[in-house]
Design a protein around this motif. Sequence first.
Motif, short mmCIF file in Angstrom:
data_model
loop_
_atom_site.label_atom_id
_atom_site.label_comp_id
_atom_site.label_asym_id
_atom_site.label_seq_id
_atom_site.Cartn_x
_atom_site.Cartn_y
_atom_site.Cartn_z
N GLU A 88 0.68 -1.17 -0.12
CA GLU A 88 -0.08 -0.17 -0.16
C GLU A 88 0.73 1.28 -0.10
OE1 GLU A 88 -2.72 -0.46 3.39
OE2 GLU A 88 -3.91 -1.71 2.41
N ALA A 89 1.80 1.29 0.63
CA ALA A 89 2.68 2.44 0.68
C ALA A 89 3.48 2.66 -0.52
CB ALA A 89 3.90 2.26 1.85
N HIS A 90 3.93 1.58 -1.12
CA HIS A 90 4.66 1.86 -2.40
C HIS A 90 3.63 2.25 -3.54
CE1 HIS A 90 8.08 -1.04 -2.41
NE2 HIS A 90 8.50 0.23 -1.68
N ASP A 91 2.39 1.68 -3.45
CA ASP A 91 1.19 2.10 -4.47
C ASP A 91 0.80 3.60 -4.26
OD1 ASP A 91 1.10 -0.47 -5.50
OD2 ASP A 91 -0.61 -0.93 -4.39
N THR A 92 0.77 4.00 -3.10
CA THR A 92 0.33 5.24 -2.88
C THR A 92 1.50 6.40 -3.22
OG1 THR A 92 -1.14 4.64 -0.83
CG2 THR A 92 -0.41 7.04 -1.09
N ALA A 93 2.78 5.92 -2.89
CA ALA A 93 3.92 6.72 -3.50
C ALA A 93 4.12 6.88 -4.75
CB ALA A 93 5.02 6.33 -2.47
N LEU A 94 3.67 5.78 -5.51
CA LEU A 94 3.85 5.91 -6.98
C LEU A 94 2.75 6.63 -7.40
CD1 LEU A 94 4.83 2.12 -7.48
CD2 LEU A 94 6.20 4.27 -8.00
N ALA A 95 1.52 6.50 -6.96
CA ALA A 95 0.12 7.22 -7.26
C ALA A 95 0.54 8.67 -7.12
CB ALA A 95 -1.01 6.67 -6.64
N VAL A 96 1.21 9.13 -5.98
CA VAL A 96 1.49 10.68 -5.79
C VAL A 96 2.37 11.23 -7.01
CG1 VAL A 96 2.67 12.16 -4.16
CG2 VAL A 96 0.74 10.59 -3.46
N ALA A 97 3.46 10.34 -7.18
CA ALA A 97 4.39 10.71 -8.12
C ALA A 97 3.90 11.01 -9.54
CB ALA A 97 5.40 9.94 -8.32
N GLN A 98 2.79 10.04 -9.85
CA GLN A 98 2.30 9.92 -11.15
C GLN A 98 1.26 11.20 -11.33
OE1 GLN A 98 3.07 8.33 -13.78
NE2 GLN A 98 3.85 6.62 -12.98
N ALA A 99 0.38 11.44 -10.06
CA ALA A 99 -0.64 12.43 -10.15
C ALA A 99 0.10 13.81 -10.24
CB ALA A 99 -1.32 12.28 -8.80
N LEU A 100 1.23 13.99 -9.80
CA LEU A 100 2.30 15.16 -9.69
C LEU A 100 2.83 15.43 -10.92
CD1 LEU A 100 3.84 15.56 -6.21
CD2 LEU A 100 2.25 17.09 -7.22
N GLY A 101 2.97 14.29 -11.74
CA GLY A 101 3.79 14.48 -13.00
C GLY A 101 5.19 14.76 -12.75
N ALA A 102 5.75 14.23 -11.51
CA ALA A 102 7.07 14.56 -11.06
C ALA A 102 8.08 13.95 -12.05
CB ALA A 102 7.26 14.25 -9.63
N VAL A 103 9.10 14.52 -12.44
CA VAL A 103 10.26 13.47 -12.89
C VAL A 103 11.45 14.23 -12.11
CG1 VAL A 103 11.74 13.68 -15.06
CG2 VAL A 103 8.89 14.16 -15.49
N GLY A 104 12.01 13.19 -11.58
CA GLY A 104 13.13 13.18 -10.65
C GLY A 104 12.85 12.18 -9.39
N VAL A 105 13.23 12.70 -8.23
CA VAL A 105 13.00 11.90 -7.09
C VAL A 105 12.06 12.65 -6.13
CG1 VAL A 105 14.29 11.19 -5.06
CG2 VAL A 105 15.29 10.77 -7.12
N LEU A 106 11.38 11.83 -5.48
CA LEU A 106 10.33 12.28 -4.76
C LEU A 106 10.17 11.41 -3.58
CD1 LEU A 106 6.89 13.91 -5.51
CD2 LEU A 106 6.86 11.70 -4.43
N CYS A 107 9.80 12.11 -2.21
CA CYS A 107 9.54 11.11 -0.95
C CYS A 107 8.25 11.52 -0.58
CB CYS A 107 10.46 11.41 0.04
SG CYS A 107 10.22 10.48 1.40
N VAL A 108 7.44 10.61 -0.22
CA VAL A 108 6.27 10.42 0.55
C VAL A 108 6.46 10.16 1.84
CG1 VAL A 108 3.79 9.70 0.61
CG2 VAL A 108 5.01 10.12 -1.66
N GLU A 109 6.08 10.93 2.87
CA GLU A 109 6.08 10.51 4.35
C GLU A 109 4.57 10.24 4.81
OE1 GLU A 109 8.70 13.22 6.92
OE2 GLU A 109 8.42 14.45 4.88
N PHE A 110 4.72 8.92 5.65
CA PHE A 110 3.41 8.40 5.90
C PHE A 110 3.32 8.45 7.47
CE2 PHE A 110 4.24 6.47 1.89
CZ PHE A 110 2.85 6.37 1.27
N PHE A 111 2.13 8.44 8.01
CA PHE A 111 1.81 8.01 9.33
C PHE A 111 1.19 6.62 9.25
CE2 PHE A 111 1.04 12.66 10.63
CZ PHE A 111 2.00 12.86 11.23
N LEU A 112 1.65 5.81 10.00
CA LEU A 112 0.86 4.29 10.21
C LEU A 112 0.11 4.18 11.42
CD1 LEU A 112 0.41 1.39 9.13
CD2 LEU A 112 2.48 0.98 10.09
N THR A 113 -0.98 4.29 11.44
CA THR A 113 -2.16 4.20 12.39
C THR A 113 -2.05 2.80 13.16
OG1 THR A 113 -3.89 3.66 11.40
CG2 THR A 113 -3.58 5.93 11.47
#
Length: 385
Positions: A239-264
């Motif tokens: 789920e973390a991988h899928d979400t982070a990849l979805a964020v990168a795609q939605a932003l159209g980012a080209v490069g490196v990007l980090c997504v920080e999470f809270f895990l409840t």
Amino acid sequence: MTADAPDGVLHPPASIAVVGSGQLGRMFIQAAQRMGYEAGVLSATAETPAAQVADWTVLGPPDHLPALRALADRALAVTVEFENVSAPALRWLARRRIVRPGWRTLWVSQNRLREKTFLARHGIPHAPWRPVRTADELATAVRELKTPLILKTSDSGYDGKGQVLVERDGDAENAWSSLGRTSCVAEGWVEFAAEASVVVARGRDGRAVAFPVGLNHHERHILATTTTPAAVGPIVTQEAHDTALAVAQALGAVGVLCVEFFLTSAGRLLVNEIAPRPHNSGHLTIEAAYTSQFEQQVRALCGLPLGSCDLTSPAAMVNLLGDLWAGGEPRWDQALGDPGVKLHLYGKRTAKPGRKMGHITVLDPDPAQALARALAARRALTERG
């Protein structure tokens, strides 16, 4: 694209550059140089961590037009090491040179109101929040989110700066005043069991790859340690991988990007923040992955195929803050008594409490043992015989 790179691909020894001259810029430049590129920096002074190792330096602020012109004269492609770069400056550069990530990616990420709105629009799980730009909106946020809540400035917040905890309803007005009554977001309190992050690299062709999940521990709002792979189970990992990849795609980012999470405690992942550049939690990839986050940044900037994000070994990283210098120069010989310790110092001239001066990485087949060894090495720095 540029006349020098009509297809958007740059090969060594092309000249490339980074805007921002801290440790992230330093490690980007070192990765670029290993690959054969000439690497420069736009820096405020000649003694910054990145400028110390760069092949060339343009001196000036990142939104200063003469400095930007000089940068465009020297570099065929430009990236960034921090998100608070002027969007108009990047737009100006992008009309003349390859710029990755683009200004829109940074524009979203450098403002918490825009970032939260982006997450909501794309259905990406995140903590409940409300905008706070007026006294009425502050009252609405307190009423709907309840206290405790976190009040954060929309702009320029990092490592715990620009945020304050509101424990009781009656504290809200004073808390907002302490932040200058500027534009803020109010975030509902999240009882989390752990903090995690995923670093993603995305190429100009839209292909994206993700590093293993890092388990993070913060002290005084500053990242203290990262361990990878995080022991969060296969479902949360996916789920973390899928979400982070979805964020990168939605932003159209080209490069490196980090997504920080809270895990409840219930196992739910909530996006906390997005950083559209390499991240402190990814430093251990220099030794622990086939391709470091900084090499991925070079590859994405230059239009090259991305490398593998697979680990060569589980690993742990601990930050070295300026506090370690309080009793004198740290005992590097003692920390390096463990032959597996990898030391990185950033070349900062002055040690201040809370300032990131360097980090230590340890590889070990057991991630928990890697962390224990890295922490032992940090403790050894201040042990006096």
